[in-house]
Design a protein around this motif. Structure first.
Motif, PDB file in Angstrom:
ATOM      1  N   VAL A  38      41.125  39.936  47.012  1.00  0.00           N
ATOM      2  CA  VAL A  38      41.842  39.992  45.743  1.00  0.00           C
ATOM      3  C   VAL A  38      41.649  41.394  45.164  1.00  0.00           C
ATOM      4  CG1 VAL A  38      41.649  37.529  45.315  1.00  0.00           C
ATOM      5  CG2 VAL A  38      39.865  39.067  44.470  1.00  0.00           C
ATOM      6  N   ALA A  39      42.478  41.741  44.184  1.00  0.00           N
ATOM      7  CA  ALA A  39      42.534  43.114  43.701  1.00  0.00           C
ATOM      8  C   ALA A  39      41.177  43.642  43.230  1.00  0.00           C
ATOM      9  CB  ALA A  39      43.566  43.217  42.576  1.00  0.00           C
ATOM     10  N   GLN A  40      40.447  42.867  42.430  1.00  0.00           N
ATOM     11  CA  GLN A  40      39.196  43.357  41.866  1.00  0.00           C
ATOM     12  C   GLN A  40      38.148  43.570  42.952  1.00  0.00           C
ATOM     13  OE1 GLN A  40      38.703  44.358  38.629  1.00  0.00           O
ATOM     14  NE2 GLN A  40      36.836  45.202  39.520  1.00  0.00           N
ATOM     15  N   ASN A  41      38.106  42.674  43.951  1.00  0.00           N
ATOM     16  CA  ASN A  41      37.152  42.845  45.050  1.00  0.00           C
ATOM     17  C   ASN A  41      37.444  44.114  45.842  1.00  0.00           C
ATOM     18  OD1 ASN A  41      35.974  40.450  44.316  1.00  0.00           O
ATOM     19  ND2 ASN A  41      36.936  39.246  45.948  1.00  0.00           N
ATOM     20  N   LEU A  42      38.714  44.387  46.068  1.00  0.00           N
ATOM     21  CA  LEU A  42      39.087  45.597  46.793  1.00  0.00           C
ATOM     22  C   LEU A  42      38.694  46.845  46.005  1.00  0.00           C
ATOM     23  CD1 LEU A  42      42.585  44.471  48.100  1.00  0.00           C
ATOM     24  CD2 LEU A  42      40.527  44.802  49.482  1.00  0.00           C
ATOM     25  N   LYS A  43      38.872  46.811  44.703  1.00  0.00           N
ATOM     26  CA  LYS A  43      38.502  47.962  43.875  1.00  0.00           C
ATOM     27  C   LYS A  43      37.000  48.194  43.913  1.00  0.00           C
ATOM     28  CE  LYS A  43      38.610  49.861  39.221  1.00  0.00           C
ATOM     29  NZ  LYS A  43      38.974  49.659  37.799  1.00  0.00           N
ATOM     30  N   LYS A  86      43.047  51.419  41.921  1.00  0.00           N
ATOM     31  CA  LYS A  86      43.431  50.906  40.614  1.00  0.00           C
ATOM     32  C   LYS A  86      43.893  49.455  40.718  1.00  0.00           C
ATOM     33  CE  LYS A  86      44.902  55.418  38.812  1.00  0.00           C
ATOM     34  NZ  LYS A  86      46.019  56.188  38.208  1.00  0.00           N
ATOM     35  N   VAL A  87      43.661  48.704  39.641  1.00  0.00           N
ATOM     36  CA  VAL A  87      44.083  47.306  39.559  1.00  0.00           C
ATOM     37  C   VAL A  87      45.066  47.161  38.415  1.00  0.00           C
ATOM     38  CG1 VAL A  87      43.336  44.954  39.044  1.00  0.00           C
ATOM     39  CG2 VAL A  87      41.969  46.380  40.575  1.00  0.00           C
ATOM     40  N   ASP A  88      46.185  46.532  38.697  1.00  0.00           N
ATOM     41  CA  ASP A  88      47.187  46.213  37.678  1.00  0.00           C
ATOM     42  C   ASP A  88      47.547  44.752  37.854  1.00  0.00           C
ATOM     43  OD1 ASP A  88      49.171  46.075  35.817  1.00  0.00           O
ATOM     44  OD2 ASP A  88      50.581  47.392  36.873  1.00  0.00           O
ATOM     45  N   GLY A  89      46.891  43.890  37.065  1.00  0.00           N
ATOM     46  CA  GLY A  89      47.081  42.452  37.258  1.00  0.00           C
ATOM     47  C   GLY A  89      46.516  42.033  38.600  1.00  0.00           C
ATOM     48  N   GLU A  90      47.366  41.457  39.450  1.00  0.00           N
ATOM     49  CA  GLU A  90      46.931  41.050  40.777  1.00  0.00           C
ATOM     50  C   GLU A  90      47.264  42.104  41.839  1.00  0.00           C
ATOM     51  OE1 GLU A  90      48.363  37.200  41.789  1.00  0.00           O
ATOM     52  OE2 GLU A  90      47.580  36.252  39.972  1.00  0.00           O
ATOM     53  N   ARG A  91      47.766  43.241  41.403  1.00  0.00           N
ATOM     54  CA  ARG A  91      48.129  44.322  42.328  1.00  0.00           C
ATOM     55  C   ARG A  91      46.967  45.310  42.452  1.00  0.00           C
ATOM     56  NH1 ARG A  91      53.142  47.571  43.396  1.00  0.00           N
ATOM     57  NH2 ARG A  91      52.459  49.707  43.852  1.00  0.00           N
ATOM     58  N   TRP A  92      46.687  45.732  43.707  1.00  0.00           N
ATOM     59  CA  TRP A  92      45.683  46.758  43.958  1.00  0.00           C
ATOM     60  C   TRP A  92      46.353  47.943  44.628  1.00  0.00           C
ATOM     61  CZ3 TRP A  92      43.729  48.336  48.951  1.00  0.00           C
ATOM     62  CH2 TRP A  92      42.691  49.273  48.872  1.00  0.00           C
ATOM     63  N   ASP A  93      46.109  49.135  44.097  1.00  0.00           N
ATOM     64  CA  ASP A  93      46.603  50.375  44.684  1.00  0.00           C
ATOM     65  C   ASP A  93      45.427  51.133  45.269  1.00  0.00           C
ATOM     66  OD1 ASP A  93      49.311  50.004  43.957  1.00  0.00           O
ATOM     67  OD2 ASP A  93      48.875  50.703  41.922  1.00  0.00           O
TER      68      ASP A  93
END
Length: 246
Positions: A75-80, A86-93
């Motif tokens: 999930v986005a936060q784990n990847l960050k 960067k995390v934008d909602g459920e999106r990870w860049d």
């Protein structure tokens, strides 16, 4: 989650959770984590008169310790946490460049022990794996143990005592609403108390998200949510919530 025991039998087995700088890494692959590293390097001193064995051995480099594994809950936060970006909602860049992060590493075993590595470097982390069949993508990570800046002990092992902690005590929401995460470290499962009107709580694998609905009234919306450790209800934290008026 961890089984807190009154007696410590010394057996370190199973894995309940890994936290880096207070953030839970997410689910780890079934192989768990590996504690390894490089052996110490030594220099042998020989004398001309003694050709059967060295007269002295000097350690030129101490052994190292490294914890490695694969995080599969992408999930986005784990990847960050592991890769940056960067995390934008459920999106990870993904980040434009790689980075080395330093911080405390906490490991909770399933047999009731805690391992604290007081200073570690997340020096290897990359997305690896496959898609199809039983393969899965995940983040391979490697935490290298570093010498503490205060010159103290590099790591500790001790029986897990009941605890619950959070990275914040207060959240502020705009009138339009939104979602914010609360990072909670806990020695076991925790329960959520009454949730104020206009707010909701989502918990997935121990990661807490508090969601605020839009506030269309002219009054500020306030409240608080209590998180209680199930194995010891005297251990609790309270997060205060405030939302701006329309």
């Amino acid at each position: 989650m961890s089984k807190v025991r009154k007696t410590n039998d010394g057996y370190l087995m199973l894995l309940d959770a890994v936290y880096f700088r207070g953030l839970r890494l997410g689910n780890i692959s079934e192989e768990g984590i590996e504690w390894a590293g490089e052996d110490a390097q030594t220099l042998e001193l020989w004398a001309a008169q003694n050709r059967t064995s060295p007269v002295k051995e000097v350690e030129t480099r101490a052994a190292t310790n490294e914890v490695t594994g694969k995080m599969i809950e992408c999930v986005a936060q784990n990847l960050k946490t592991l890769l940056g970006g960067k995390v934008d909602g459920e999106r990870w860049d993904a980040p434009a460049t790689t980075m080395i992060q330093e911080g405390e590493l906490k490991i909770l075993t399933g047999t009731g022990s805690t391992i604290d590595i007081h200073r570690s470097a997340l020096r290897t982390s990359q997305l690896r794996g496959g898609l199809g069949g039983e393969n899965t993508l995940g983040v391979n990570f490697g935490f290298k143990m570093l010498a503490p800046l205060d010159g103290g002990s590099p790591f500790s092992i001790y029986p897990t005592a009941p605890f619950i902690e959070s990275d914040t005590e207060r959240l502020q929401f705009p009138a339009a609403g939104g979602a914010q995460m609360v990072d909670i470290e806990a020695s076991g499962r925790f329960a959520v108390g009454a949730v104020p009107d206009g707010f909701s709580v989502e918990i997935i694998n121990g990661r807490v998200t508090i969601v605020a609905e839009a506030n269309t009234s002219a009054a500020e919306r306030t409240g608080e949510i209590e998180f209680v450790l199930e194995e010891d209800t005297s251990k609790k934290i309270v997060v205060s919530l405030t939302q701006s008026a329309a």
